[in-house]
Design an enzyme around this catalytic site. Structure first.
Site, PDB file in Angstrom:
ATOM      1  N   SER A   1       0.804  -1.225   0.000  1.00  0.00           N
ATOM      2  CA  SER A   1       0.000   0.000   0.000  1.00  0.00           C
ATOM      3  C   SER A   1       0.835   1.272   0.000  1.00  0.00           C
ATOM      4  O   SER A   1       0.288   2.366  -0.138  1.00  0.00           O
ATOM      5  CB  SER A   1      -0.943   0.018   1.219  1.00  0.00           C
ATOM      6  OG  SER A   1      -0.204   0.096   2.428  1.00  0.00           O
TER       7      SER A   1
ATOM      8  N   ASN B   1       7.538  -8.477   0.705  1.00  0.00           N
ATOM      9  CA  ASN B   1       8.040  -7.113   0.904  1.00  0.00           C
ATOM     10  C   ASN B   1       7.728  -6.552   2.284  1.00  0.00           C
ATOM     11  O   ASN B   1       8.505  -5.759   2.822  1.00  0.00           O
ATOM     12  CB  ASN B   1       7.428  -6.200  -0.167  1.00  0.00           C
ATOM     13  CG  ASN B   1       7.648  -4.739   0.128  1.00  0.00           C
ATOM     14  OD1 ASN B   1       8.752  -4.217  -0.001  1.00  0.00           O
ATOM     15  ND2 ASN B   1       6.594  -4.055   0.548  1.00  0.00           N
TER      16      ASN B   1
ATOM     17  N   LYS C   1      16.957  -9.558   8.517  1.00  0.00           N
ATOM     18  CA  LYS C   1      17.195  -9.635   7.073  1.00  0.00           C
ATOM     19  C   LYS C   1      18.162 -10.763   6.727  1.00  0.00           C
ATOM     20  O   LYS C   1      18.028 -11.408   5.678  1.00  0.00           O
ATOM     21  CB  LYS C   1      17.703  -8.287   6.559  1.00  0.00           C
ATOM     22  CG  LYS C   1      16.664  -7.171   6.680  1.00  0.00           C
ATOM     23  CD  LYS C   1      15.356  -7.528   5.972  1.00  0.00           C
ATOM     24  CE  LYS C   1      14.341  -6.413   5.990  1.00  0.00           C
ATOM     25  NZ  LYS C   1      13.104  -6.753   5.272  1.00  0.00           N
TER      26      LYS C   1
ATOM     27  N   TYR D   1      17.502  -5.450  13.380  1.00  0.00           N
ATOM     28  CA  TYR D   1      16.958  -5.283  12.035  1.00  0.00           C
ATOM     29  C   TYR D   1      17.795  -6.077  11.031  1.00  0.00           C
ATOM     30  O   TYR D   1      17.253  -6.825  10.206  1.00  0.00           O
ATOM     31  CB  TYR D   1      16.923  -3.806  11.647  1.00  0.00           C
ATOM     32  CG  TYR D   1      16.386  -3.575  10.255  1.00  0.00           C
ATOM     33  CD1 TYR D   1      15.024  -3.699   9.990  1.00  0.00           C
ATOM     34  CD2 TYR D   1      17.235  -3.263   9.195  1.00  0.00           C
ATOM     35  CE1 TYR D   1      14.521  -3.508   8.703  1.00  0.00           C
ATOM     36  CE2 TYR D   1      16.738  -3.066   7.911  1.00  0.00           C
ATOM     37  CZ  TYR D   1      15.384  -3.186   7.675  1.00  0.00           C
ATOM     38  OH  TYR D   1      14.896  -3.011   6.408  1.00  0.00           O
TER      39      TYR D   1
END
Length: 253
Positions: A16, A92, A163, A159
């Site tokens: 979005s 994503n 990943k 973070y």
């Protein structure tokens, strides 16, 4: 517009806004029918869907909070109910919590734990739900981060860890799904002009110093990253599998 991906159905999670929205538009521009998931703003999601339909493709927005692992199967089922198939999954959706050191006595445990829940467990749940139903010859692309290859400054351990985790997971399922000619790759962007990047910008070290680490001294455009994702989903990338591709201006050279 092109018809390079005409007839394909793609799901872009977190579609979005930001890179997700740009990626959805890039797929629509190549003729694919596009579903996006969103966690909060139906208004933003429907605005993206309207843009996609203007390109002459079918489009759908599905509310799905990736922090809730039970939402994964209904998300995939909704896409297949609407389009009849799923060919491409773009993982994503993610959140970014950065800035605190691991030994900080004031570490925000709840926020950092939620980051692992969304970025890793939620991504895995969506992938598991999609894998049995993905078309043979399909594609899965994980959106990682350049921080999944190189750590140039402190305060990003968790973070970066999320990943690295999804990159390792992607390489594993590339082995699992290769027998069905499904390729699985990771696109690892550097700094991008997104709301998420802006939200954490104040928590990062000096931005100019970070850009100085890049041989190409600028941030990535959303279009550059989205086009890389689309390439990996297309017919020319059928033998690229289990790879992590940095779109980060050479920061890891």
């Amino acid at each position: 517009m092109s018809d390079r991906l005409k007839g394909k159905v793609v799901l872009v999670t977190g579609g979005s806004r930001g890179l997700g929205a740009a990626t959805a538009e890039a797929f629509a521009g190549q003729g694919a029918d596009v579903a996006i998931s969103y966690a909060a703003s139906a208004e933003k999601a429907e605005a993206v869907v309207a843009k996609l339909r203007e390109k002459g493709v079918r489009a759908l927005a599905v509310k799905s909070d990736q922090a809730e692992l039970s939402s994964a199967r209904p998300l995939i089922d909704a896409v297949i109910a609407e389009f009849g198939r799923l060919d491409i999954l773009v993982n994503n959706a993610a959140i970014a919590v950065q800035g605190q050191l691991v030994d900080d006595p004031e570490l925000d445990w709840a926020a950092y734990d939620r980051q692992w829940q969304v970025n890793v467990l939620g991504t895995i749940a969506n992938t598991r739900a999609a894998a049995p139903k993905l078309s043979d010859g399909g594609r899965i692309i994980f959106v990682g981060s350049a921080l999944g290859s190189v750590i140039p400054f402190p305060g990003v351990a968790d973070y970066a860890g999320t990943k690295w985790a999804v990159a390792g997971y992607a390489k594993g399922i590339a082995r699992d799904l290769g027998r069905r000619n499904i390729t699985v790759n990771i696109v690892q962007p550097g700094i991008m002009p997104t709301d998420m990047a802006a939200d954490v910008a104040g928590e990062l070290p000096d931005r100019d110093a970070i850009l100085d680490m890049h041989p190409i001294r600028r941030i990535a455009t959303l279009e550059e990253v989205a086009d890389t994702i689309c390439f990996l989903a297309g017919p020319s990338a059928g033998y690229i599998n289990g790879q992590a591709i940095n779109v980060a201006g050479g920061i890891d050279i």
